[in-house]
Design an enzyme around this catalytic site. Structure first.
Site, PDB file in Angstrom:
ATOM      1  N   LYS A  25     -14.986  17.180 -24.259  1.00 29.00           N
ATOM      2  CA  LYS A  25     -15.088  15.822 -23.910  1.00 29.00           C
ATOM      3  C   LYS A  25     -16.377  15.573 -23.091  1.00 29.00           C
ATOM      4  CE  LYS A  25     -12.837  13.888 -20.600  1.00 29.00           C
ATOM      5  NZ  LYS A  25     -12.109  12.981 -19.971  1.00 29.00           N
ATOM      6  N   ARG A  30     -21.670  13.398 -22.691  1.00 35.53           N
ATOM      7  CA  ARG A  30     -23.219  13.575 -22.263  1.00 35.53           C
ATOM      8  C   ARG A  30     -24.029  13.608 -23.192  1.00 35.53           C
ATOM      9  NH1 ARG A  30     -19.694  15.422 -18.256  1.00 35.53           N
ATOM     10  NH2 ARG A  30     -20.183  15.827 -16.030  1.00 35.53           N
ATOM     11  N   ASP A  52     -12.200   8.928 -26.343  1.00 34.30           N
ATOM     12  CA  ASP A  52     -13.372   8.935 -25.699  1.00 34.30           C
ATOM     13  C   ASP A  52     -14.643   8.855 -26.145  1.00 34.30           C
ATOM     14  OD1 ASP A  52     -11.224   8.470 -23.677  1.00 34.30           O
ATOM     15  OD2 ASP A  52     -11.975   9.982 -22.328  1.00 34.30           O
ATOM     16  N   ASN A  94     -10.437   3.940 -21.880  1.00 35.40           N
ATOM     17  CA  ASN A  94     -10.246   4.698 -20.436  1.00 35.40           C
ATOM     18  C   ASN A  94     -10.989   5.868 -20.254  1.00 35.40           C
ATOM     19  OD1 ASN A  94      -8.868   5.104 -18.043  1.00 35.40           O
ATOM     20  ND2 ASN A  94      -7.032   5.792 -19.028  1.00 35.40           N
ATOM     21  N   GLY A  96     -13.645   7.369 -18.608  1.00 35.11           N
ATOM     22  CA  GLY A  96     -14.716   7.426 -17.229  1.00 35.11           C
ATOM     23  C   GLY A  96     -16.136   8.305 -17.613  1.00 35.11           C
ATOM     24  N   ARG A 128     -10.080   2.203 -11.852  1.00 32.67           N
ATOM     25  CA  ARG A 128     -10.640   3.636 -11.398  1.00 32.67           C
ATOM     26  C   ARG A 128     -11.936   3.109 -10.699  1.00 32.67           C
ATOM     27  NH1 ARG A 128     -10.354   7.462 -16.541  1.00 32.67           N
ATOM     28  NH2 ARG A 128     -11.202   8.552 -15.061  1.00 32.67           N
ATOM     29  N   SER A 208     -15.772  18.902  -7.822  1.00 35.87           N
ATOM     30  CA  SER A 208     -15.889  19.136  -9.143  1.00 35.87           C
ATOM     31  C   SER A 208     -17.265  19.537  -9.428  1.00 35.87           C
ATOM     32  CB  SER A 208     -15.634  17.991 -10.007  1.00 35.87           C
ATOM     33  OG  SER A 208     -14.386  17.367  -9.726  1.00 35.87           O
ATOM     34  N   ASP A 329      -9.406  19.390 -13.450  1.00 37.91           N
ATOM     35  CA  ASP A 329      -8.516  19.052 -14.935  1.00 37.91           C
ATOM     36  C   ASP A 329      -7.685  20.215 -15.348  1.00 37.91           C
ATOM     37  OD1 ASP A 329      -9.634  16.682 -14.934  1.00 37.91           O
ATOM     38  OD2 ASP A 329     -10.976  17.021 -16.702  1.00 37.91           O
ATOM     39  N   GLU A 357      -6.872   9.483 -15.141  1.00 37.09           N
ATOM     40  CA  GLU A 357      -6.117   8.685 -16.177  1.00 37.09           C
ATOM     41  C   GLU A 357      -4.953   7.936 -15.452  1.00 37.09           C
ATOM     42  OE1 GLU A 357      -7.774  11.140 -16.742  1.00 37.09           O
ATOM     43  OE2 GLU A 357      -8.853  11.070 -18.875  1.00 37.09           O
ATOM     44  N   HIS A 401      -3.414  12.025 -21.508  1.00 33.40           N
ATOM     45  CA  HIS A 401      -3.367  13.244 -22.458  1.00 33.40           C
ATOM     46  C   HIS A 401      -3.032  14.538 -21.816  1.00 33.40           C
ATOM     47  CE1 HIS A 401      -7.792  13.880 -21.243  1.00 33.40           C
ATOM     48  NE2 HIS A 401      -7.309  13.299 -20.714  1.00 33.40           N
ATOM     49  N   ARG A 402      -3.598  14.741 -20.766  1.00 33.89           N
ATOM     50  CA  ARG A 402      -3.121  16.052 -19.856  1.00 33.89           C
ATOM     51  C   ARG A 402      -1.768  16.026 -19.574  1.00 33.89           C
ATOM     52  NH1 ARG A 402      -7.751  18.238 -20.770  1.00 33.89           N
ATOM     53  NH2 ARG A 402      -9.576  17.210 -20.384  1.00 33.89           N
ATOM     54  N   LYS A 434      -6.801  11.200 -26.753  1.00 31.89           N
ATOM     55  CA  LYS A 434      -8.204  11.291 -25.802  1.00 31.89           C
ATOM     56  C   LYS A 434      -9.017  12.435 -26.125  1.00 31.89           C
ATOM     57  CE  LYS A 434      -8.827   9.099 -21.409  1.00 31.89           C
ATOM     58  NZ  LYS A 434     -10.164   9.702 -20.538  1.00 31.89           N
TER      59      LYS A 434
END
Ligand code: DC
Length: 680
Positions: A25, A30, A52, A94, A96, A128, A208, A329, A357, A401-402, A434
């Site tokens: 993703k 990107r 996404d 949703n 980001g 967010r 991150s 993640d 999320e 999703h996660r 997602k």
């Protein structure tokens, strides 16, 4: 894709085989934006197709980028840094990874070239934070209005043609909330670096960092060589311009890989490993570092370019204490692996979970507790103590999703206890779309289940009682496999006819049944059937084929020959089987048995209506006579006569519409499941 209110995962007990991951993703969105901003056409290979990326594509389309699909390649023709559309309202769901970089890029472009853009998303997107990005852009001269709460989307970005950006001083951005703000600036500012270098400085400890590495790597592919000093100062050289690399490949999603790495560590305990293709030792994604954490918990991982192979190593897994700042993640997957450890696991450095999320620390704590774990949560950590007693849990997924993918791994709990496993109910499973629309299908493809643990619902009844429609609807509502056993007898009849095997040659017909080359369509082909590669969908439903079937179905050798084939339909997540003897002979231990008792008059009328709708002529009296003759043969034959099982629930659907019948069966089913509380 399971677009249903919940999906029940049966207890699973092993895993092996190969999975191919969908595209990353982070890389996909990107690459799309960079290709959309660059001069020229970029061939994007293996792009992720998910919620996404769809919102990003829609936004690029609305901005006037050229988008053309050629098989597995998407051709993106970029704007070359020049706006062609100056006003647009963009809905970004949703995502980001779409909201932050598009906000920055459009703020810069609107300021320089004039324009007015509104960016919004789903309600959660409006919770967010984006304030740090807005704060970084305003001093440059960007006009940004926060249309809802200050610091959050929706945003309006506007400017007049011929505007200027103030780029003399370093641009300052906070790095300790989300790295996406820095990524957004690094992708937007090359649009303004024609005349001078642009410097971005990070305030606070950057979270991150590996995601910034992805950004820098991809910027380089598109012609922008950012100079980095530590993780605090980034310089975009003067004269930077986006150029297409011509073609670019999106690697598999390393965060998605984490579920299958965990799966291997937990469940690949037989011979073959879980092999993951699409991401490997050469990955540019930070989440590949998950491999190290999984190894620390006990996984045995081999890797090469574009692949990973995972086996169970240590068992039970080992609890770990780890700073997960670099793999936010994938770290969620560690929290679920922790269920299978022999000591507690503490994950720290995960404050960013709270602005994803959903508030992932709170969500994870609450759902892990449901399966029986002990959980302590703090502002930026979570500590998980494995369950002493596993519970059959109803898992909320918070449109995340996660959460859905992680908690699916709790269905292997039988491996932890060595006792009978508990099922897991995943609410709103379609949230996986997602990033990984086919996640559950992929999981079922490599996970193994003891057939005795796969729930079966049988729906038997006489000809034209509506069991086929009812079974298909119940299967669809539960995401279960469907077995139309009548179709097997019908296809056997057709095969005998085609080969000229007489219907008094029981052994000959049984041989055909044994080797029946029959295929049922799935997905877009569902409802279609092929025999020996030839489509027989329409032929299968003819009255004459039904009569043929009722004759071959009376032969014990044919029934025996089709027995194994029918059992093979019992696959995760579950099976709805319709026929005559599903509850009595084929699946005598089915968890729910339904027998339809509509009378012959109603059934003849129904069949008549169906035929008329299809444009066939028919007489109700003839149909009824045929029905009764077939009923008699099905009921009185010596093997597997059509009758309700002793423990079947009778459903007289003479007066019930299909929807009412479905609700009745689903109600019975719900009452038999072990999940007590609905959702909490
Ligand atoms: O349900 P149907 O009309 O497609 O079934 C065709 C014939 O096959 C029917 O006459 C009965 C027989 N059959 C059977 O004997 N056992 C089953 N499980 C399913 C169908």
């Amino acid at each position: 894709m399971y677009d249903i209110p919940f999906l029940d995962l049966p207890p699973m007990n092993g895993a092996s085989g190969t999975v191919r991951l969908p595209g990353s993703k982070s890389i996909s969105n990107r690459v799309l934006l960079l290709a959309g901003l660059a001069q020229g056409t970029t061939d994007v290979h293996d792009l992720l197709d998910s919620d996404d990326t769809r919102v990003m594509l829609a936004a690029l389309g609305a901005l006037g980028c050229g988008l053309q699909r050629q098989g597995r390649v998407l051709q993106v023709t970029g704007l070359g840094g020049r706006l062609s559309v100056h006003e647009a309202r963009l809905f970004l769901g949703n995502a980001g990874t779409a909201m932050r970089p598009l906000a920055a890029a459009l703020a810069v472009l609107a300021t320089l070239q004039g324009g007015r853009f509104e960016l919004s998303g789903v309600p959660r997107m409006h919770e967010r934070p984006i304030g740090d990005l807005v704060q970084a852009l305003r001093p440059l001269g960007c006009a940004i209005d926060e249309l809802g709460n200050p610091g959050y989307p929706p945003l309006r970005l506007s400017g007049q043609p011929g505007g200027r950006l103030t780029l003399d001083a370093p641009i300052r951005v906070r790095g300790d909330v989300s790295s996406q703000f820095l990524t957004a600036l690094l992708m937007a500012l090359p649009l303004a670096s024609g005349g001078q270098p642009v410097v971005v400085e990070v305030d606070g400890e950057l979270v991150s960092k590996p995601y910034i590495d992805i950004t820098l790597n991809l910027l380089a592919r598109f012609g922008i060589a950012v100079q980095r000093e530590g993780w605090a100062r980034f310089t975009i050289p003067q004269g930077s311009h986006y150029r297409t690399p011509g073609s670019i490949h999106v690697e598999g999603d390393a965060s998605s890989a984490s579920y299958f790495i965990a799966l291997g560590a937990i469940a690949a305990h037989g011979g073959a490993p879980v092999r993951i293709e699409g991401v490997g030792s050469d990955s540019i994604q930070g989440d590949i570092a998950f491999v190290e954490a999984a190894r620390a918990m006990g996984a045995q991982v081999k890797s090469g370019p574009g692949w990973l192979e995972v086996h169970r190593g240590r068992w039970p897994l080992a609890g770990i204490d780890r700073d997960c700042n670099a793999i936010p993640d994938a770290a969620m997957t560690l929290a679920v692996m922790a269920l299978y450890a022999d000591s507690p696991t503490r994950l720290t450095g995960i404050a960013s979970w709270r602005v994803k999320e959903t508030d992932r620390i709170a969500a994870m704590a609450s759902e892990l507790r449901k399966v029986g774990a002990g959980v302590v949560e703090g502002a930026d950590f979570i500590e998980v103590t494995p369950p002493v007693r596993w519970q059959p849990a109803v898992i909320r997924t918070y449109d995340d999703h996660r959460m859905a993918m992680c908690l699916s791994l709790a269905a292997f709990n039988g491996l932890a206890t060595g006792a009978a496993g508990q099922p897991v109910r995943i609410l709103e499973p379609q949230c996986v779309a997602k990033t990984f629309p086919e996640y559950f299908e992929t999981l079922f493809g490599v996970a193994s289940t003891d057939p005795a643990d796969v729930p079966v619902i049988t729906i038997d009844g006489p000809t034209a009682s509506g069991k086929g429609t009812l079974a298909a609807s119940v299967a669809a509502a539960l995401g279960f496999e469907l077995l139309d056993s009548g179709a097997l007898y019908r296809a056997t009849g057709l095969a005998a006819q085609a080969d000229g095997v007489p219907l008094d040659d029981e052994a000959g017909v049984a041989r055909l049944a044994q080797w029946l080359d029959l295929r049922f369509g799935h997905g877009p082909d569902s409802g279609r059937t092929w025999l020996r590669g030839r489509e027989i969908t329409d032929e299968l439903r003819l009255e004459s084929t039904g009569l043929l079937a009722s004759r071959v179905a009376a032969m014990p050798a044919v029934r025996a020959a089709l027995h194994g084939l029918q059992l093979a339909f019992r696959q995760a997540p579950g099976l709805v089987a319709d026929g005559r003897d599903m509850g009595t002979v084929v699946f005598p231990e089915a968890a729910l048995k339904v027998f339809l008792t509509a009378g012959p008059a109603q059934r003849a009328e129904r069949r008549h209506k169906q035929l008329i709708e299809k444009g066939f002529q028919a007489s109700i009296a003839d149909l009824r006579a045929d029905l009764e003759a077939r009923d008699e043969r099905d009921r009185s034959r010596s093997v597997a006569p059509c009758k309700p099982a002793a423990d079947a629930l009778l459903l007289d659907n003479s007066e019930l519409g299909i929807e009412d019948s479905v609700q009745q069966v689903l109600g019975w089913w719900q009452a038999r499941r072990p999940f007590s509380a609905p959702s909490s």
